[in-house]
Write a protein that holds these residues in place. Structure first.
Motif, short mmCIF file in Angstrom:
data_model
loop_
_atom_site.label_atom_id
_atom_site.label_comp_id
_atom_site.label_asym_id
_atom_site.label_seq_id
_atom_site.Cartn_x
_atom_site.Cartn_y
_atom_site.Cartn_z
N ASP A 32 32.30 35.56 48.62
CA ASP A 32 32.93 35.68 47.71
C ASP A 32 33.76 36.93 47.83
O ASP A 32 35.90 36.91 47.89
CB ASP A 32 32.94 36.80 46.43
CG ASP A 32 32.11 35.26 45.22
OD1 ASP A 32 32.33 34.23 46.30
OD2 ASP A 32 31.68 35.91 44.38
N ASP A 46 36.37 34.28 51.44
CA ASP A 46 37.38 33.86 50.20
C ASP A 46 37.88 34.08 49.93
O ASP A 46 39.28 34.16 49.49
CB ASP A 46 36.74 33.14 49.16
CG ASP A 46 35.58 31.51 49.84
OD1 ASP A 46 36.38 31.25 50.75
OD2 ASP A 46 34.62 31.30 48.83
N LYS A 85 38.19 36.78 47.25
CA LYS A 85 38.87 35.85 46.17
C LYS A 85 39.32 37.47 45.18
O LYS A 85 40.88 36.89 44.96
CB LYS A 85 37.35 35.58 44.99
CG LYS A 85 37.23 34.40 46.15
CD LYS A 85 36.05 33.97 44.51
CE LYS A 85 34.99 32.93 45.01
NZ LYS A 85 33.94 32.32 44.26
N GLU A 108 41.48 35.11 42.97
CA GLU A 108 40.62 34.54 41.70
C GLU A 108 39.20 34.77 41.48
O GLU A 108 37.88 33.85 41.68
CB GLU A 108 40.36 33.45 42.81
CG GLU A 108 41.62 32.27 43.88
CD GLU A 108 41.74 31.50 45.00
OE1 GLU A 108 40.36 31.63 45.56
OE2 GLU A 108 42.94 31.17 45.81
N PHE A 109 39.29 36.04 41.40
CA PHE A 109 38.23 37.01 42.13
C PHE A 109 37.14 36.51 40.29
O PHE A 109 37.61 36.79 39.25
CB PHE A 109 37.96 38.27 42.04
CG PHE A 109 35.90 39.36 42.02
CD1 PHE A 109 35.70 39.07 43.33
CD2 PHE A 109 35.46 39.40 40.63
CE1 PHE A 109 34.61 39.47 43.32
CE2 PHE A 109 34.69 40.28 41.05
CZ PHE A 109 33.86 40.18 42.33
#
Length: 409
Positions: free
Chosen positions: A311, A315, A317, A322-323
């Motif tokens: 995460d 990514d 995030k 997007e977390f």
């Protein structure tokens, strides 16, 4: 298997460590005339170096018995005020401390070293603040019956400890905990939690690891996620309380850190050897103090480590919006009344310039009047939160920020 082999090799070295200790003590005895010769000092230094390099370093103590308040030395007592199987919230109670001093909660890294790595950080703030710190537990010491601990649990723990520290606390996240701490505070802010912090400071944190990527950042991105699952995770052997728990071992993290600056560590140990031969006790003690802490490492749970890799470092995030925390999207723009400070080191080779500053972009609705960004010249990652420049240049700025910019309770 690797963990078991590591433990067996450590146990196999025990007789040799005992012999090295006996040699060192014998040669340094005032009754042994050989100890005063160059050959004797060299042999004693060799035995000392061997013992220190093969020792199993346990969790260090805080070793902060006193502090000075208003020119008067007062006793300091670490006390646990909140606890879970995976963490203790430690408050450094100061005898006769005056009322009204700021409360500061340090969220210590859970990245291989114990919270005592921030001993110098805590020491610098004790004269002027009520200090709290998250003291994370070595995963190898947590029975598997206590269940899992992942990044979501980390966020929950941070929020609970902020509440336990009480109203008006100033939160300082050092390195790794930057993203989950920002997530916890963003959720508290969105909920209008009355115990949300007065300010938040992020120091050398990978808020957005895409910026100025360092060697660890590049490793996390270049290796596929399956590689970390297959190569970084191992099973804790008996007789540890956490036997059968799957973990990222602290000794693997330490080996990675050592390899990043291998020549520097080799040179430091060579200098240590020379200081011992020359009987330069002060310099040798400084080396011991640093490496006794640096070589003390702890394990991380499999789920926390892998989720962080995925995460935060692969990514990204949080900066991409997007977390999620237990299915709920984390939105740092919901923070509107919590002061924000970011601190970076000019020569940081763990969290590059800009990674921590990214918090300002994410927290877009915090007024400019309660924001500060500081890049400290001539310090690396460790110097961001420890050492002379931290004490003389960074900490005073942090204390002033908390006093002048923090939301009033």
């Amino acid at each position: 298997m690797l963990y078991s082999m590591f433990e067996l090799s450590r146990l196999a070295m025990a007789p040799w460590r005992a012999a090295a200790n006996a040699t060192r003590k014998s040669l340094r005895s005032p009754w042994n005339p050989m100890g005063d010769t160059l050959a004797g000092r060299t042999m004693a230094a060799s035995a000392d170096l061997f013992e220190s390099m093969t020792r199993n370093y346990g969790k260090p103590g805080w070793d902060l018995p006193t502090t000075e308040i208003g020119g008067k030395e007062v006793a300091v007592t670490p006390e646990t005020i909140w606890s879970s199987p995976f963490c203790d919230l430690v408050h450094f109670k100061r005898a006769g401390a005056p009322d009204g001093q700021p409360k500061v909660l340090f969220v210590a890294p859970m990245s291989g070293h114990y919270a005592t790595l921030l001993r110098g950080t805590v020491k610098t703030f004790l004269p002027d603040c009520e200090v709290y710190i998250t003291d994370w537990t070595d995963a190898s010491m947590v029975p598997i019956s206590e269940g899992r601990f992942d990044l979501n649990d980390y966020v929950d723990h941070v929020a609970e400890m902020i509440r336990a520290a009480g109203e008006g606390v100033h939160v300082v996240a050092v390195c790794q905990p930057g993203p989950p701490t920002l997530a916890a505070i963003a959720l508290m802010a969105e909920d209008g939690d009355p115990l949300r912090p007065a300010s938040m400071t992020f120091m050398g944190s990978p808020i957005d690891a895409r910026l100025s990527p360092t060697v660890p950042n590049k490793l996390a991105e270049e290796k596929p996620f399956d590689w970390f699952e297959q190569n970084a995770i191992h099973t804790v052997p008996a007789p540890y309380p956490g036997a059968m728990r799957r973990v990222y071992p602290g000794f693997l993290q330490l080996s990675g850190f050592m390899q990043m600056n291998w020549e520097r560590h080799v040179d430091a140990h060579w200098q240590f050897f020379n200081h011992l031969v020359e009987e330069d006790g002060d310099s040798a003690d400084k080396h011991r103090q640093f490496y006794d802490e640096y070589l003390s490492v702890m394990d991380l749970t499999e789920e926390f480590y892998l989720q962080t890799i995925k995460d935060v470092f692969q990514d990204h995030k949080l900066p991409r919006g997007e977390f999620e925390h237990r299915g709920r999207l984390v939105d740092p723009s919901k923070i509107t009344d919590i002061a924000l400070m970011t601190v970076e080191g000019e020569n940081d080779d763990i969290s590059g310039i800009g990674q921590t500053q990214a918090a300002h972009d994410l927290c877009s609705n915090i007024p400019e009047s309660i924001r500060i960004d500081w890049v400290q010249p001539k310090v690396g990652h460790y110097g961001v939160f420890n050492g002379s420049r931290f004490e003389k240049e960074i900490a005073p700025r942090m204390k002033a920020f908390m006093k002048e910019k923090g939301r009033k309770a």
